[in-house]
Design a protein around this motif. Structure first.
Motif, PDB file in Angstrom:
ATOM      1  N   GLY A 200     -12.087   8.004   1.879  1.00 16.18           N
ATOM      2  CA  GLY A 200     -11.729   7.916   3.282  1.00 16.18           C
ATOM      3  C   GLY A 200     -10.679   6.861   3.612  1.00 16.18           C
ATOM      4  O   GLY A 200     -10.266   6.748   4.761  1.00 16.18           O
ATOM      5  N   LEU A 201     -10.236   6.091   2.622  1.00 16.62           N
ATOM      6  CA  LEU A 201      -9.216   5.074   2.881  1.00 16.62           C
ATOM      7  C   LEU A 201      -7.845   5.604   2.492  1.00 16.62           C
ATOM      8  O   LEU A 201      -7.719   6.403   1.567  1.00 16.62           O
ATOM      9  N   GLU A 202      -6.822   5.131   3.197  1.00 19.26           N
ATOM     10  CA  GLU A 202      -5.454   5.597   2.961  1.00 19.26           C
ATOM     11  C   GLU A 202      -4.608   4.462   2.398  1.00 19.26           C
ATOM     12  O   GLU A 202      -4.607   3.351   2.946  1.00 19.26           O
ATOM     13  N   TRP A 203      -3.863   4.763   1.339  1.00 19.63           N
ATOM     14  CA  TRP A 203      -3.054   3.735   0.684  1.00 19.63           C
ATOM     15  C   TRP A 203      -2.024   3.114   1.621  1.00 19.63           C
ATOM     16  O   TRP A 203      -1.805   1.909   1.595  1.00 19.63           O
ATOM     17  N   ASN A 204      -1.379   3.916   2.457  1.00 15.14           N
ATOM     18  CA  ASN A 204      -0.321   3.354   3.314  1.00 15.14           C
ATOM     19  C   ASN A 204      -0.856   2.249   4.232  1.00 15.14           C
ATOM     20  O   ASN A 204      -0.162   1.269   4.501  1.00 15.14           O
ATOM     21  N   LYS A 205      -2.089   2.367   4.689  1.00 10.70           N
ATOM     22  CA  LYS A 205      -2.690   1.318   5.529  1.00 10.70           C
ATOM     23  C   LYS A 205      -3.018   0.079   4.699  1.00 10.70           C
ATOM     24  O   LYS A 205      -2.841  -1.045   5.166  1.00 10.70           O
ATOM     25  N   VAL A 206      -3.504   0.299   3.485  1.00 10.45           N
ATOM     26  CA  VAL A 206      -3.801  -0.824   2.580  1.00 10.45           C
ATOM     27  C   VAL A 206      -2.509  -1.564   2.253  1.00 10.45           C
ATOM     28  O   VAL A 206      -2.443  -2.796   2.324  1.00 10.45           O
ATOM     29  N   GLN A 207      -1.457  -0.821   1.915  1.00 10.45           N
ATOM     30  CA  GLN A 207      -0.180  -1.436   1.568  1.00 10.45           C
ATOM     31  C   GLN A 207       0.400  -2.226   2.736  1.00 10.45           C
ATOM     32  O   GLN A 207       0.901  -3.339   2.547  1.00 10.45           O
ATOM     33  N   ALA A 208       0.318  -1.676   3.928  1.00  6.82           N
ATOM     34  CA  ALA A 208       0.835  -2.396   5.099  1.00  6.82           C
ATOM     35  C   ALA A 208       0.089  -3.715   5.283  1.00  6.82           C
ATOM     36  O   ALA A 208       0.700  -4.751   5.586  1.00  6.82           O
ATOM     37  N   ARG A 209      -1.204  -3.714   5.077  1.00  5.91           N
ATOM     38  CA  ARG A 209      -1.995  -4.939   5.202  1.00  5.91           C
ATOM     39  C   ARG A 209      -1.586  -5.950   4.139  1.00  5.91           C
ATOM     40  O   ARG A 209      -1.446  -7.137   4.416  1.00  5.91           O
ATOM     41  N   LEU A 210      -1.392  -5.479   2.919  1.00  9.05           N
ATOM     42  CA  LEU A 210      -0.982  -6.371   1.829  1.00  9.05           C
ATOM     43  C   LEU A 210       0.392  -6.985   2.103  1.00  9.05           C
ATOM     44  O   LEU A 210       0.598  -8.176   1.881  1.00  9.05           O
ATOM     45  N   GLU A 211       1.319  -6.164   2.566  1.00  9.77           N
ATOM     46  CA  GLU A 211       2.666  -6.666   2.844  1.00  9.77           C
ATOM     47  C   GLU A 211       2.665  -7.700   3.964  1.00  9.77           C
ATOM     48  O   GLU A 211       3.518  -8.572   4.005  1.00  9.77           O
ATOM     49  N   ALA A 212       1.687  -7.623   4.849  1.00 10.76           N
ATOM     50  CA  ALA A 212       1.583  -8.587   5.957  1.00 10.76           C
ATOM     51  C   ALA A 212       0.924  -9.899   5.527  1.00 10.76           C
ATOM     52  O   ALA A 212       0.940 -10.864   6.277  1.00 10.76           O
ATOM     53  N   HIS A 213       0.353  -9.912   4.320  1.00  9.19           N
ATOM     54  CA  HIS A 213      -0.350 -11.106   3.818  1.00  9.19           C
ATOM     55  C   HIS A 213       0.110 -11.436   2.392  1.00  9.19           C
ATOM     56  O   HIS A 213      -0.592 -11.149   1.428  1.00  9.19           O
ATOM     57  N   PRO A 214       1.298 -12.045   2.241  1.00 15.52           N
ATOM     58  CA  PRO A 214       1.854 -12.313   0.913  1.00 15.52           C
ATOM     59  C   PRO A 214       0.959 -13.179   0.025  1.00 15.52           C
ATOM     60  O   PRO A 214       0.943 -12.997  -1.194  1.00 15.52           O
ATOM     61  N   ALA A 215       0.194 -14.098   0.596  1.00 18.96           N
ATOM     62  CA  ALA A 215      -0.690 -14.941  -0.224  1.00 18.96           C
ATOM     63  C   ALA A 215      -1.798 -14.098  -0.854  1.00 18.96           C
ATOM     64  O   ALA A 215      -2.225 -14.364  -1.977  1.00 18.96           O
ATOM     65  N   LYS A 216      -2.238 -13.080  -0.150  1.00 18.55           N
ATOM     66  CA  LYS A 216      -3.271 -12.178  -0.687  1.00 18.55           C
ATOM     67  C   LYS A 216      -2.683 -11.339  -1.823  1.00 18.55           C
ATOM     68  O   LYS A 216      -3.349 -11.083  -2.824  1.00 18.55           O
ATOM     69  N   LEU A 217      -1.435 -10.948  -1.665  1.00 16.78           N
ATOM     70  CA  LEU A 217      -0.765 -10.189  -2.726  1.00 16.78           C
ATOM     71  C   LEU A 217      -0.631 -11.068  -3.968  1.00 16.78           C
ATOM     72  O   LEU A 217      -0.818 -10.609  -5.095  1.00 16.78           O
ATOM     73  N   TRP A 218      -0.335 -12.353  -3.770  1.00 21.24           N
ATOM     74  CA  TRP A 218      -0.264 -13.295  -4.886  1.00 21.24           C
ATOM     75  C   TRP A 218      -1.616 -13.377  -5.603  1.00 21.24           C
ATOM     76  O   TRP A 218      -1.687 -13.361  -6.826  1.00 21.24           O
TER      77      TRP A 218
END
Length: 188
Positions: free
Chosen positions: A33-51
């Motif tokens: 039920g989760l969509e990658w595009n929403k996950v990716q947008a969240r990750l891109e908004a939080h660079p420290a989390k991506l790190w």
């Protein structure tokens, strides 16, 4: 750790996002039920989390989305490697345990390494929930968050999966083994 700036270059971020997307699409049963595009947008908004996810990847954790917390509006990433991440093994439980060893000190402690990576050790409940998504730690084990009353007495908890059953064990917090590491959780 590979960096102290806690931000990836554009090339590193793109490469990691590509890897995470491929894993997300390959393991859809982990995040129905989760969509990658929403996950990716969240990750891109939080660079420290991506790190932090990159640190999980570098140490062999193979992080993937395992859920979504509606109350907190957070995606839950967890180490989904079949065995405890190779780059996070042979660690005692925490800093106090590390300092208490007089000889043959491990390179680090699970709690300190998790903190440096910006992630948290799984709780016993989170570990058991992860095991509903696959069979993990059939040859290794993973430290889990230990209640203060147990830790004050010198102990620490770890889990593994044997005989198609998840077991919770105890050990001295200063102990460390080549087959014991830790799995992390990151909320984004």
């Amino acid at each position: 750790m590979t960096s102290t700036k806690k931000k990836l270059s554009q090339e590193q971020a793109a490469s990691l996002l590509s890897e995470l997307k491929a894993r997300f699409e390959k393991n859809k049963s982990r995040h129905k039920g989760l969509e990658w595009n929403k996950v990716q947008a969240r990750l891109e908004a939080h660079p420290a989390k991506l790190w932090s996810l990159d640190e999980m990847e570098i140490t062999g954790g193979e992080p993937d989305v395992i859920g979504y917390d509606k109350k907190k509006d957070e995606y839950l990433f967890c180490d989904c490697s079949a065995e405890s991440p190779k780059g996070r093994r042979s660690l005692c439980y925490d800093r106090e345990a590390h300092h208490s060893r007089k000889e043959h000190k491990p390179k680090d402690s699970a709690m300190d390494m998790a903190e440096a990576m910006g992630i948290e050790l799984l709780t016993e409940e989170e570990y058991r929930n992860l095991q509903q998504l696959g069979k993990f730690d059939t040859k290794t084990s993973s430290w889990v968050q230990t209640p203060d009353d147990i830790r004050k007495l010198g102990g620490a908890l770890f889990c593994d999966r044997r005989y198609d059953t998840v077991f919770l064990y105890h050990n001295g917090a200063e102990s460390y083994y080549a087959a014991r590491g830790f799995r992390g959780m990151l909320r984004v």
